[in-house]
Motif scaffolding. Sequence first.
Motif, mmCIF file in Angstrom:
data_model
loop_
_atom_site.group_PDB
_atom_site.id
_atom_site.type_symbol
_atom_site.label_atom_id
_atom_site.label_comp_id
_atom_site.label_asym_id
_atom_site.label_seq_id
_atom_site.Cartn_x
_atom_site.Cartn_y
_atom_site.Cartn_z
ATOM 1 N N ALA A 30 16.541 -0.023 -2.873
ATOM 2 C CA ALA A 30 15.285 0.460 -2.024
ATOM 3 C C ALA A 30 13.959 0.591 -2.881
ATOM 4 O O ALA A 30 12.876 0.309 -2.188
ATOM 5 C CB ALA A 30 15.125 1.923 -0.971
ATOM 6 N N ASN A 31 13.783 1.122 -4.116
ATOM 7 C CA ASN A 31 12.848 1.470 -5.170
ATOM 8 C C ASN A 31 12.754 0.617 -6.329
ATOM 9 O O ASN A 31 12.182 0.346 -7.232
ATOM 10 C CB ASN A 31 13.210 2.696 -5.787
ATOM 11 C CG ASN A 31 13.932 3.284 -6.182
ATOM 12 O OD1 ASN A 31 14.704 2.581 -6.989
ATOM 13 N ND2 ASN A 31 13.765 4.480 -7.463
ATOM 14 N N TRP A 32 13.313 -0.484 -5.718
ATOM 15 C CA TRP A 32 13.257 -1.762 -7.117
ATOM 16 C C TRP A 32 12.108 -1.961 -7.310
ATOM 17 O O TRP A 32 11.607 -1.993 -8.663
ATOM 18 C CB TRP A 32 14.295 -3.006 -6.779
ATOM 19 C CG TRP A 32 14.463 -3.936 -7.872
ATOM 20 C CD1 TRP A 32 15.501 -3.647 -8.587
ATOM 21 C CD2 TRP A 32 13.982 -5.821 -8.029
ATOM 22 N NE1 TRP A 32 15.595 -4.911 -9.292
ATOM 23 C CE2 TRP A 32 14.359 -5.948 -9.222
ATOM 24 C CE3 TRP A 32 12.759 -5.429 -7.318
ATOM 25 C CZ2 TRP A 32 14.122 -6.836 -9.199
ATOM 26 C CZ3 TRP A 32 12.433 -7.027 -7.780
ATOM 27 C CH2 TRP A 32 12.992 -7.544 -8.503
ATOM 28 N N TYR A 33 11.315 -2.284 -6.353
ATOM 29 C CA TYR A 33 10.116 -3.410 -6.024
ATOM 30 C C TYR A 33 9.085 -1.897 -6.857
ATOM 31 O O TYR A 33 8.607 -2.298 -7.941
ATOM 32 C CB TYR A 33 9.407 -3.316 -5.025
ATOM 33 C CG TYR A 33 10.041 -4.897 -4.910
ATOM 34 C CD1 TYR A 33 9.211 -5.719 -5.351
ATOM 35 C CD2 TYR A 33 10.664 -5.515 -3.702
ATOM 36 C CE1 TYR A 33 10.509 -7.403 -5.160
ATOM 37 C CE2 TYR A 33 10.814 -6.435 -3.241
ATOM 38 C CZ TYR A 33 10.731 -7.143 -3.606
ATOM 39 O OH TYR A 33 10.922 -8.405 -3.503
ATOM 40 N N ARG A 34 8.508 -1.035 -6.580
ATOM 41 C CA ARG A 34 8.580 0.202 -7.266
ATOM 42 C C ARG A 34 8.650 0.224 -8.495
ATOM 43 O O ARG A 34 7.921 0.557 -8.900
ATOM 44 C CB ARG A 34 9.167 1.403 -6.477
ATOM 45 C CG ARG A 34 8.851 1.444 -5.023
ATOM 46 C CD ARG A 34 9.311 2.689 -4.105
ATOM 47 N NE ARG A 34 9.181 2.571 -2.867
ATOM 48 C CZ ARG A 34 10.145 3.986 -2.032
ATOM 49 N NH1 ARG A 34 9.885 4.815 -2.361
ATOM 50 N NH2 ARG A 34 10.687 3.541 -0.483
ATOM 51 N N GLY A 56 8.761 0.445 3.023
ATOM 52 C CA GLY A 56 8.079 -1.123 3.267
ATOM 53 C C GLY A 56 9.196 -1.808 3.586
ATOM 54 O O GLY A 56 10.385 -1.624 3.176
ATOM 55 N N PRO A 57 8.475 -2.432 4.355
ATOM 56 C CA PRO A 57 9.840 -4.571 4.623
ATOM 57 C C PRO A 57 9.993 -4.998 3.381
ATOM 58 O O PRO A 57 11.007 -4.838 3.213
ATOM 59 C CB PRO A 57 8.913 -4.971 5.462
ATOM 60 C CG PRO A 57 7.993 -4.573 5.895
ATOM 61 C CD PRO A 57 7.490 -3.210 4.489
ATOM 62 N N ASP A 58 10.021 -4.729 2.149
ATOM 63 C CA ASP A 58 9.555 -4.685 1.202
ATOM 64 C C ASP A 58 11.116 -4.120 0.629
ATOM 65 O O ASP A 58 11.862 -4.635 -0.360
ATOM 66 C CB ASP A 58 8.299 -5.036 -0.464
ATOM 67 C CG ASP A 58 8.506 -3.865 -0.396
ATOM 68 O OD1 ASP A 58 7.801 -2.783 0.628
ATOM 69 O OD2 ASP A 58 7.283 -3.547 -1.607
ATOM 70 N N ASP A 59 11.004 -2.640 0.618
ATOM 71 C CA ASP A 59 12.236 -1.720 0.601
ATOM 72 C C ASP A 59 13.470 -2.326 0.621
ATOM 73 O O ASP A 59 14.151 -2.453 0.503
ATOM 74 C CB ASP A 59 11.937 -0.590 0.517
ATOM 75 C CG ASP A 59 10.465 -0.003 -0.396
ATOM 76 O OD1 ASP A 59 9.630 -0.659 -1.218
ATOM 77 O OD2 ASP A 59 9.340 0.862 -0.149
ATOM 78 N N LEU A 60 13.106 -2.770 2.194
ATOM 79 C CA LEU A 60 13.889 -2.581 3.015
ATOM 80 C C LEU A 60 14.927 -4.163 3.005
ATOM 81 O O LEU A 60 16.118 -4.466 2.534
ATOM 82 C CB LEU A 60 14.104 -2.959 4.806
ATOM 83 C CG LEU A 60 14.892 -3.694 5.340
ATOM 84 C CD1 LEU A 60 16.549 -2.547 4.922
ATOM 85 C CD2 LEU A 60 14.394 -3.204 6.691
ATOM 86 N N GLN A 61 13.958 -5.276 2.089
ATOM 87 C CA GLN A 61 14.133 -6.270 1.763
ATOM 88 C C GLN A 61 15.656 -6.767 0.369
ATOM 89 O O GLN A 61 16.322 -7.169 0.980
ATOM 90 C CB GLN A 61 13.539 -7.610 1.565
ATOM 91 C CG GLN A 61 14.125 -8.869 1.117
ATOM 92 C CD GLN A 61 12.822 -9.250 0.284
ATOM 93 O OE1 GLN A 61 12.159 -8.150 -0.948
ATOM 94 N NE2 GLN A 61 13.694 -9.206 -1.414
ATOM 95 N N ALA A 62 14.817 -5.410 -0.608
ATOM 96 C CA ALA A 62 15.616 -5.083 -1.176
ATOM 97 C C ALA A 62 16.641 -4.717 -1.470
ATOM 98 O O ALA A 62 18.407 -5.044 -1.812
ATOM 99 C CB ALA A 62 14.797 -3.966 -2.897
ATOM 100 N N VAL A 63 17.397 -3.281 -0.378
ATOM 101 C CA VAL A 63 18.809 -3.391 -0.084
ATOM 102 C C VAL A 63 19.256 -4.400 0.408
ATOM 103 O O VAL A 63 20.378 -4.547 -0.218
ATOM 104 C CB VAL A 63 18.386 -1.959 1.472
ATOM 105 C CG1 VAL A 63 19.215 -1.611 1.987
ATOM 106 C CG2 VAL A 63 17.348 -0.382 1.149
ATOM 107 N N VAL A 64 19.066 -4.979 1.308
ATOM 108 C CA VAL A 64 19.610 -5.875 1.962
ATOM 109 C C VAL A 64 19.982 -6.882 0.861
ATOM 110 O O VAL A 64 20.479 -7.958 0.996
ATOM 111 C CB VAL A 64 18.716 -6.590 2.792
ATOM 112 C CG1 VAL A 64 19.329 -8.034 3.576
ATOM 113 C CG2 VAL A 64 19.285 -5.917 4.412
ATOM 114 N N TRP A 65 18.834 -7.450 0.085
ATOM 115 C CA TRP A 65 19.412 -8.008 -1.522
ATOM 116 C C TRP A 65 20.760 -7.655 -2.122
ATOM 117 O O TRP A 65 21.490 -8.415 -2.665
ATOM 118 C CB TRP A 65 18.072 -8.158 -2.722
ATOM 119 C CG TRP A 65 18.073 -9.169 -3.852
ATOM 120 C CD1 TRP A 65 17.425 -10.455 -2.821
ATOM 121 C CD2 TRP A 65 18.155 -9.121 -4.595
ATOM 122 N NE1 TRP A 65 17.262 -11.023 -4.177
ATOM 123 C CE2 TRP A 65 17.922 -10.602 -5.173
ATOM 124 C CE3 TRP A 65 18.873 -8.102 -5.759
ATOM 125 C CZ2 TRP A 65 18.180 -10.499 -6.529
ATOM 126 C CZ3 TRP A 65 19.438 -8.638 -6.722
ATOM 127 C CH2 TRP A 65 19.278 -9.636 -7.253
#
Length: 951
Positions: A401-405, A614-623
């Motif tokens: 979930a922290n991939w983008y961060r 954040g929505p981007d964090d969730l997208q990272a998890v789903v990715w």
Amino acid sequence: MDYESERLNAYEVADAERFLIGSVKKPEPEPEIFGVPLSELEDASNKVKSGAAFVADEIGYRMSVGGLRDAGQSAIKFGRDILEAEGEKFLEASGFRARNLDTGDVSKIRLNIPAPRLPNVPEPKTFAAQLGRDFVQFAAGYAASPNKFGFLNPILRSGSADAAFFDPEEGGFIRPLIDLGVLPEAMEFLAVDDVNEESLAEERLMARLKMAGEGALAGGVVDGMIQTLKIIKNDPRLLRASVMSIAAATGAVVAPEDAEGMPIKTLIKSLSTAETDAIRKTATKGKKTDEGLVQTVTDEALRLKNLYPEVDGWLPINVNPEGTAPTFKVKDNGDVTVKWSQPAYAFHLPDAYQGSSKKPKPDEVAAHRGKLVNRTVDDVNAVLKRAQSGDTAAVEIINQANWYRSMRTRLRKEFGGMGDVFADILGATSAQTNVQQNYENALLVLRRFTRGEFDAEIAEYEKLIESGAPRDKTLYARDEDPNDPFRLIRKASGELFNTNSAAATEALLDMFRQVKKGKAPKTINFTGNLIGFGNEATIDVWAARYLRDAAGLPRIPPPAEKAVAGKHLTGSTIDNQRIGSEFGFGQEVFNEAASILNSQGGIKEFNPELGDLGPDDLQAVVWFLEKEKWAKNGWTTKAGEGGSLDYESVYGGSPDRARVAELRSIINKKGSTPEQVADARAELETLQGEPQRFTGGVSMERPGQRPTNPQQAQLASELTAPLQGDNKVIGFQANNTYGEFMGEAERALNFEVVTQVDFDPSAMTKALVEAGRKYDQDAVFVSKVVPDGTPGARPGVEVYFRDRQGVDYAQQITAILRERGIDGFTFVTDARQMDRVNVQAVGTEDVAGLVGIRFQYIPEFDDAFDASRQNEIFKDKAKAFAKVMDDVAEIDGITYADVVYYDTTVFKNTDRSGTEWINGGTSYEEHLRSAVGRDAEGVGGQGDLFSEAAP
């Protein structure tokens, strides 16, 4: 789906048909021979064999049981012959041929499907018992044949029995009767020709047809095939051998360990007339068609189709005959690329509207969206439950979930103020390139741009913008016109950056983030996630795959996938985006699902450091969740996996990027041997290295002497001169900024240099020290960003803004810093064309766009510093800086704030009095007279950036 239910309605037939289509695995009734289970035959065999009486063994076992066994074995081989013969015909009709690699000769493919073997029964020892065994075999076939031929039934039944239940390899039942004189030699024509296991299936079937009329044979065809398939299906070894046989014949690549359970029919498909015609059209020049090329492309198209069977949940794919583009392309190495029809992901449409031109009502869309939101929440909670139970793979997925961060941290620590332009270049050069090439191109653009090598092209592009001329594909035609001065930016080799040269130029002009109606959202959105100016989910291919599955739709094979649909709508802005179709719908799903997960609190409880998603964090998890699913099921290929920017960063500062590219090519090349791949991987490990970043503290301002823009440009030129020709330098900037030193605001340069790991900072340091002495500065310093834990590293803070800002915004931050007693800071600048110091030298701007601020603790500037307590003081300062960072982060528009560590060397002016207050440091004179770089050597050798996790 049962495609043959109209013709086959009996249970066994339907069951066999399901196997042919999908190899459905479920418990099956034990195979029987004439109603007798195989296990009972085996038991009977064992019991009879244990008897001592010769009569029981000869008559009861070898003759009776052996006759039943021979009839059953022949029936099974009969079904095998049918299956092979029909398969061979199908392969021939589909264009498959066997090619002799030595002679090049092409011939009909022969399939070799093994027939299951029933328990062996020894042959009788006496001729009478042998003849009796033949009669038992005949009687078994007679009793099993259908009663549907009226008064001819006895004759035809006997023929059918001989065909179905006698093996032509043994001569049939007619041969022993002729040999005994029971039948006259005139009946010789009924005896079969010599056939064996090496004979083609068609030859064996013709032998059977000689033993029976074609009409009598028809009934046994299906029965024999069904029984054979059922036995093969329930024996993993036989099934594996069958699949491997067909796979070898068709050219499909199947690992033996994967063959069990694989559908046989999925390996055999054909192209439609439209597809074949499209291939032939592309392979035709004038009136001549290259038939060999047609066959090659057909084989490749069939191979790819066969990789994605419908029964495994794939949407069928078809060669695209539409449009003017060729149906296929052949690369120089012979690889064939087929143009496939590309269906829409369509996950945004409710079930009733799939394939329909009707538009769903808002409440129907809302209900459908709710369904996908609930599925997303359930799936994430399921992986959370796995993580809570100790599943390490699930723990890793949650923590992603922290991939983008993490990428934001990496970009900022590696590129600092150049991170904004580098992120935009990444987005601008991403179209139609893989991640490896995308990252490489971005580095090349940054390298040439910061050296001023694109100045002429950028000036022409600015004229184009001012004129209002269209910025479309006509730019590439102008670029090729020798009479037009307009040129697009290029690599040093003269090659364009694919079709992205124009977009990359706009990134250098800070135009990449402009939103307008009809513009595709993905690259801007992804860049925003990376650098921090947006946190809406990026609906990429992996998000689309996940959402399509959540909607209950079959997977689209990777060769036929296309970009997710959706454009910016009227009124959409960078701060308030309005996006339609699939992309916008997917963002809404992730938005709502993230809100629900945050309200449930499970993620935050499991890993408090993640906080709210954040929505981007969730997208990272789903990715990562979707990639795990595809990997476990073996659904993705190397081409379909995509890539990762964080992996590319590992080699971003490599000492030999050219060799890195060669090694990765060897690893990914089809023809590489296992030894070559292993050697390449081992060498590749030695070439790792993230980009390194240096900063410098320098100014030419003296009390009452504020430098002009041209003077600032002169200073920048002197500092960057040794960097221009150094190929170890990835990029640099020395742009107008301001900061504070000893409580006094001053005009300065934001000096940042990004390098490879083997960069020698000696010349750069020398230029910095020379500038300090030339312009009578009390001190200058050079710092390298290093990992936490590096011996002697000084703590500092770097804060970055969501958008480019001016002095007014900066003053909010400086007020907090002064209130907290922070003395000495520099505002970090953007690195666009308009920010360059030589551009501002002829303009009115006195500061570049501000994108952040940095400060660090420098003990040389602290008269209370006690060297004996260095480590303790550094820890205390890091804690104090963290609190200041938290205060600054409360200001609206801050996207990144973190404690950063620097390996810093201070140089001081001892040519005059007034610098005695500096605690330590190296004098200008001492440094310039000594061996160049001796004191700065440690600055460039403190290890790889990010070798440890960021604090």
